[in-house]
Design a protein around this motif. Structure first.
Motif, PDB file in Angstrom:
ATOM      1  N   PRO A 186       0.839  -1.210   0.000  1.00  0.00           N
ATOM      2  CA  PRO A 186       0.000   0.000   0.000  1.00  0.00           C
ATOM      3  C   PRO A 186       0.866   1.250   0.000  1.00  0.00           C
ATOM      4  O   PRO A 186       2.028   1.227   0.418  1.00  0.00           O
ATOM      5  N   VAL A 187       0.286   2.329  -0.504  1.00  0.00           N
ATOM      6  CA  VAL A 187       0.979   3.619  -0.484  1.00  0.00           C
ATOM      7  C   VAL A 187       0.091   4.626   0.242  1.00  0.00           C
ATOM      8  O   VAL A 187      -1.134   4.570   0.155  1.00  0.00           O
ATOM      9  N   ASP A 188       0.729   5.526   0.961  1.00  0.00           N
ATOM     10  CA  ASP A 188      -0.018   6.578   1.647  1.00  0.00           C
ATOM     11  C   ASP A 188      -0.517   7.602   0.636  1.00  0.00           C
ATOM     12  O   ASP A 188       0.185   7.924  -0.328  1.00  0.00           O
ATOM     13  N   PRO A 189      -1.699   8.159   0.862  1.00  0.00           N
ATOM     14  CA  PRO A 189      -2.174   9.229  -0.010  1.00  0.00           C
ATOM     15  C   PRO A 189      -1.486  10.537   0.333  1.00  0.00           C
ATOM     16  O   PRO A 189      -0.767  10.641   1.339  1.00  0.00           O
ATOM     17  N   ALA A 190      -1.676  11.535  -0.489  1.00  0.00           N
ATOM     18  CA  ALA A 190      -1.273  12.886  -0.114  1.00  0.00           C
ATOM     19  C   ALA A 190      -2.160  13.348   1.035  1.00  0.00           C
ATOM     20  O   ALA A 190      -3.303  12.898   1.170  1.00  0.00           O
ATOM     21  N   ALA A 221      -6.309  12.333   1.884  1.00  0.00           N
ATOM     22  CA  ALA A 221      -6.684  11.468   3.003  1.00  0.00           C
ATOM     23  C   ALA A 221      -8.039  11.882   3.560  1.00  0.00           C
ATOM     24  O   ALA A 221      -8.280  13.069   3.809  1.00  0.00           O
ATOM     25  N   PRO A 222      -8.949  10.930   3.785  1.00  0.00           N
ATOM     26  CA  PRO A 222     -10.238  11.279   4.399  1.00  0.00           C
ATOM     27  C   PRO A 222     -10.062  11.601   5.870  1.00  0.00           C
ATOM     28  O   PRO A 222      -9.040  11.269   6.487  1.00  0.00           O
ATOM     29  N   ASP A 223     -11.048  12.258   6.435  1.00  0.00           N
ATOM     30  CA  ASP A 223     -10.995  12.606   7.856  1.00  0.00           C
ATOM     31  C   ASP A 223     -10.794  11.349   8.700  1.00  0.00           C
ATOM     32  O   ASP A 223     -11.400  10.304   8.453  1.00  0.00           O
ATOM     33  N   GLY A 224      -9.930  11.462   9.707  1.00  0.00           N
ATOM     34  CA  GLY A 224      -9.656  10.336  10.589  1.00  0.00           C
ATOM     35  C   GLY A 224      -8.466   9.507  10.169  1.00  0.00           C
ATOM     36  O   GLY A 224      -8.056   8.593  10.888  1.00  0.00           O
ATOM     37  N   HIS A 225      -7.873   9.795   9.003  1.00  0.00           N
ATOM     38  CA  HIS A 225      -6.719   9.026   8.521  1.00  0.00           C
ATOM     39  C   HIS A 225      -5.517   9.272   9.433  1.00  0.00           C
ATOM     40  O   HIS A 225      -5.351  10.367   9.984  1.00  0.00           O
ATOM     41  N   PRO A 226      -4.643   8.275   9.606  1.00  0.00           N
ATOM     42  CA  PRO A 226      -3.462   8.478  10.459  1.00  0.00           C
ATOM     43  C   PRO A 226      -2.591   9.661  10.061  1.00  0.00           C
ATOM     44  O   PRO A 226      -1.927  10.260  10.916  1.00  0.00           O
ATOM     45  N   GLY A 250      -2.535   7.523 -11.158  1.00  0.00           N
ATOM     46  CA  GLY A 250      -1.268   7.216 -10.508  1.00  0.00           C
ATOM     47  C   GLY A 250      -1.198   5.760 -10.089  1.00  0.00           C
ATOM     48  O   GLY A 250      -2.187   5.181  -9.647  1.00  0.00           O
ATOM     49  N   LEU A 251      -0.028   5.176 -10.223  1.00  0.00           N
ATOM     50  CA  LEU A 251       0.194   3.799  -9.793  1.00  0.00           C
ATOM     51  C   LEU A 251       1.012   3.727  -8.514  1.00  0.00           C
ATOM     52  O   LEU A 251       0.899   2.768  -7.759  1.00  0.00           O
ATOM     53  N   ARG A 264      -4.430  -2.430   2.071  1.00  0.00           N
ATOM     54  CA  ARG A 264      -4.573  -2.918   0.701  1.00  0.00           C
ATOM     55  C   ARG A 264      -3.847  -2.000  -0.277  1.00  0.00           C
ATOM     56  O   ARG A 264      -3.958  -0.773  -0.174  1.00  0.00           O
ATOM     57  N   PRO A 265      -3.154  -2.551  -1.276  1.00  0.00           N
ATOM     58  CA  PRO A 265      -2.620  -1.694  -2.346  1.00  0.00           C
ATOM     59  C   PRO A 265      -3.730  -1.007  -3.137  1.00  0.00           C
ATOM     60  O   PRO A 265      -3.482   0.018  -3.784  1.00  0.00           O
ATOM     61  N   THR A 266      -4.933  -1.584  -3.086  1.00  0.00           N
ATOM     62  CA  THR A 266      -6.061  -1.015  -3.830  1.00  0.00           C
ATOM     63  C   THR A 266      -6.837   0.017  -3.014  1.00  0.00           C
ATOM     64  O   THR A 266      -7.915   0.431  -3.453  1.00  0.00           O
ATOM     65  N   TRP A 267      -6.328   0.420  -1.860  1.00  0.00           N
ATOM     66  CA  TRP A 267      -6.961   1.556  -1.165  1.00  0.00           C
ATOM     67  C   TRP A 267      -6.340   2.822  -1.748  1.00  0.00           C
ATOM     68  O   TRP A 267      -5.265   3.249  -1.358  1.00  0.00           O
TER      69      TRP A 267
END
Length: 758
Positions: A397-401, A405-410, A467-468, A641-644
């Motif tokens: 998995p990769v972290d989003p920018a 990130a939705p509210d509550g994301h680490p 993006g991949l 998941r990589p698909t998140w």
């Protein structure tokens, strides 16, 4: 009158050379015979050749021939099928057939006419626009069953189980029934519905009308039988992928036979699974079977660790535990076993074997078409290993920018507890929910007509570069419309009263249009985060942009193209079976759409599930936490998941919204008509007549280029519903809501409560 060639010998040599070069194909009727003999659908052939179903139809009707780039591949297919299914030789003289005993439980009656469904004669082809029956087995022979006496196949009874069983043959497949290739591992199809008949026999209803006796007495034994004897499953969808695991659907009576209750308790339903101490769970563990983290619930996977390339996994689906959500599958859970096998089988053959809800399956389809790994080329020692599959999302998995990130994301755990992020901090790409009051001129018209974009979000995914890998943060970047990412930019200067539509500047009434940049249609007031398609549209409208910063993804590709193609072909093939082909002219299309679900209610359920697969799969890209004791700032299961990938979801939604706005601009510039309400992919216009043809500009059967076009293909529109202008004004007056979104109620006119935006 034909003229003889000047040099007959040269002409003959040229003809023979054309045959040798493969430019001469069998006649159209033989092409049809070969495909049907192999049990292949037109959609399956089109998928293999990378073309559309109408092309296959034209080749088989003799209306067209393959272009050079497809000719050799199509010829190779036909030659391979001809070797496997040679044309039957006509008998030279009548031969009296030997007398054979009747099959068990099927008395012979000379007065009984032969069953047309089991006749070996080739069925006649349906008229264009009519549902197409799936082909019968080659030469009328029964489908092979597993070589195990307890699992002898039976004819599926048309009524509920308990009706007298028929002889051990497969019935002729009906319209929309999936067929399978010659892979002996999956001879009986991708799935089976297990049920208990009135005599207490355990039967497995497979696709195509096949029924197997099930000897298993326990749940572990049922899993063993499925893997070793049932010949269920489906081939992989992509080269480096994995074959689909067999799916067993357990009816209520089957649940009770195998130690499972017919319904879950409130506690179990809330947990989504049976407790670990349940008898059935213990049985599986004692037999050395394992369950995935979601346990034994409505959708369960029972497996043993893989040995080499051999997988040992069976999926369970339990409709009485709400495995088949009525919002997506309608009344499928209440169908008789044979009918349920048909519905799920058509879906499995055209989309993939269900792996859970339609949302889960939509996400799994992305991975099945782009597996994360592949086998490498041999190294210096001759060994191969697993490596990253280019074009996939990989295994990690990769972290989003932060803005994605939705509210509550680490990533946001350090924000104040009650902090509300605004447009300058949060990417907010969602579908339209917009409406406006009607003008005086619109109130003088008689009707409100809603049009709906077919498979709008699938069309938005088509050809989209996403993006991949992980994002890269840049400041003061130069905008690149080919670079996927999220951009902080001020678009408040874009004036909709003067925009470029194509190559020309046009004047519009901006007060009657929603902004293309926000889901609620309001004009931006300052810098905000947008996905690439949104910013690119501002440039397309003729305005310069100057991003302040961006998170871009240099590792990118058209990840969703094959996903779109698979779902598009599934949708079009099923709609064609329902009498709505993609090549119908506007008037014929509207007529065909009228009551199309009633022509085959079971296939209509498949259409609903396919559409839900699109929306659900995209929604899963940004799955939110579901209980599990989660607290804001902590990771939840989906993040592993990589698909998140919320950035991919945002890009698809942005492009879908922009596609719709572009059509509205074209329509307004040409006709002077403006939308009154928009909800996601539905748009409402005022018109003097009740039909979309009363306001859509068609000239000699051709639509406005770049505008709305009626048709079955994704991205084209259909009639959603019509109500009167008086109805719209009365509803808005009743709730004192002059901007009530009428698109939400245009289909049937029922308004149960004031619009709350949900």
């Amino acid at each position: 009158m034909s003229h003889p060639p000047t040099d007959p010998l040269s002409a003959v040599d040229a003809l023979l050379a054309a045959v040798d070069d493969g430019t001469v194909l069998p006649p159209p009727a033989e092409r049809v015979r070969l495909r049907e003999a192999a049990g292949l659908t037109q959609a399956a052939v089109a998928q293999a050749l990378g073309i559309r179903v109408p092309s296959i139809q034209a080749w088989e009707d003799g209306r067209a021939e393959p272009k050079p780039e497809r000719l050799q591949a199509y010829r190779r297919l036909l030659e391979g099928l001809a070797q496997r299914y040679p044309a039957p030789q006509p008998a030279t003289a009548p031969v009296s057939p030997p007398t054979s005993p009747a099959l068990p439980s099927e008395p012979v009656s000379p007065a009984t006419p032969p069953d047309p469904a089991s006749s070996a004669m080739a069925p006649s082809r349906p008229a264009p626009g009519q549902p197409q029956p799936a082909p019968a087995p080659p030469s009328g022979t029964p489908r092979p069953a597993p070589q195990c006496p307890p699992s002898a196949p039976h004819q599926a009874a048309a009524a509920r189980p308990g009706a007298p069983r028929r002889p051990a043959v497969k019935k002729t497949a009906s319209a929309g029934t999936p067929t399978h290739g010659t892979d002996p591992r999956f001879a009986n199809g991708p799935l089976a519905v297990v049920d208990i008949n009135a005599e207490g026999q355990v039967l497995a209803y497979c696709t195509g009308g096949l029924v197997l006796d099930v000897p298993a007495k326990s749940l572990p034994a049922l899993v063993e039988w499925t893997l070793n004897e049932a010949a269920l499953g489906a081939p992989k969808l992509a080269g480096p992928g994995k074959d689909a695991d067999p799916l067993l659907v357990l009816t209520e009576t089957a649940c009770e036979r195998y130690g499972l209750q017919a319904t879950l308790t409130d506690v179990e339903r809330h947990a989504g699974r049976l407790p670990e101490g349940h008898k059935a769970v213990k049985q599986l563990l004692r037999a050395e079977w394992k369950l995935t983290k979601r346990g034994l619930g409505p959708w369960a996977r029972i497996y043993r660790p893989a040995t080499g390339s051999e997988r040992a996994c069976v999926q369970l689906c339990i409709p009485s535990w709400n495995a088949l959500d009525t919002r997506n599958w309608g009344h499928a859970a209440q169908l008789p076993p044979a009918d349920l096998a048909r519905v799920l089988g058509v879906y499995a053959s055209r989309v993939m074997t269900p792996r859970g809800s339609t949302a889960v399956t939509g996400l799994e389809l992305m991975t099945a078409l782009h597996p994360p790994t592949r086998v490498s080329q041999p190294d210096t020692t001759g060994k191969r290993h697993s490596e990253h599959n280019p074009g996939s999302l990989g295994t990690d998995p990769v972290d989003p920018a932060p803005c994605e990130a939705p509210d509550g994301h680490p990533l946001l755990k350090d924000l104040p507890r009650f902090h509300i992020r605004g447009p300058g901090e949060k990417l907010f790409e969602e579908a339209y929910d917009w409406a406006r009051p009607m003008t005086d001129a619109e109130c003088t018209l008689r009707h409100l007509v809603g049009i709906d974009v077919n498979m709008a979000f699938a069309a938005g995914a088509n050809g989209l570069t996403v993006g991949l890998g992980a994002p890269t943060h840049v400041t003061s970047p130069v905008f690149d419309p080919k670079l996927p990412g999220s951009w902080l930019v001020d678009l408040s200067h874009v004036d909709l009263s003067k925009v470029k539509a194509g190559k020309e500047w046009v004047q519009l009434d901006a007060s009657l249009l929603p902004s293309p940049f926000t889901p609620k249609g309001e004009t931006p007031t300052g810098p905000a985060w947008y996905a690439t398609p949104t910013v690119a549209y501002a440039v397309e409208l003729g305005y310069e942009v100057a991003p302040l910063e961006a998170y871009v993804r240099h590792d990118n590709g058209r990840y969703l193209d094959s996903w779109y193609t698979r779902l598009r072909d599934a949708y079009l093939a099923t709609m064609t079976d329902l009498g709505v082909s993609p090549d119908l002219p506007p008037e014929a299309f509207l007529t065909a759409m009228d009551g199309y679900k009633d022509r085959d209610p079971q296939l209509a359920l498949v259409v609903s599930a396919i559409k839900a697969t699109v929306k659900g799969g995209l929604g899963k890209l940004r799955e939110r936490p579901r209980g599990e004791g989660w607290r804001p700032g902590e990771p939840w299961r989906a993040l592993a998941r990589p698909t998140w990938r919320p950035d991919i979801r945002a890009a698809v939604i942005a492009r879908t919204r922009i596609n719709l706005h572009r059509k509205m601009i074209k329509h307004a510039a040409f006709t002077g008509q403006y939308p009154i309400a928009i909800l996601s992919d539905c748009v409402v216009y005022a018109a003097n007549g009740p039909s979309p043809l009363d306001f859509l500009p068609y000239r000699q059967g051709k639509p406005l280029p770049g505008g709305f076009k009626l048709g079955a293909n994704p991205g084209l529109v259909k009639h959603e519903g019509t109500q009167s202008v008086l109805w719209g004004e009365e509803v808005r007056d009743r709730f004192d809501a002059p901007e009530l979104n009428l698109a939400r109620y245009i289909k049937d006119g029922t308004v149960t409560d004031v619009d709350n935006g949900e």
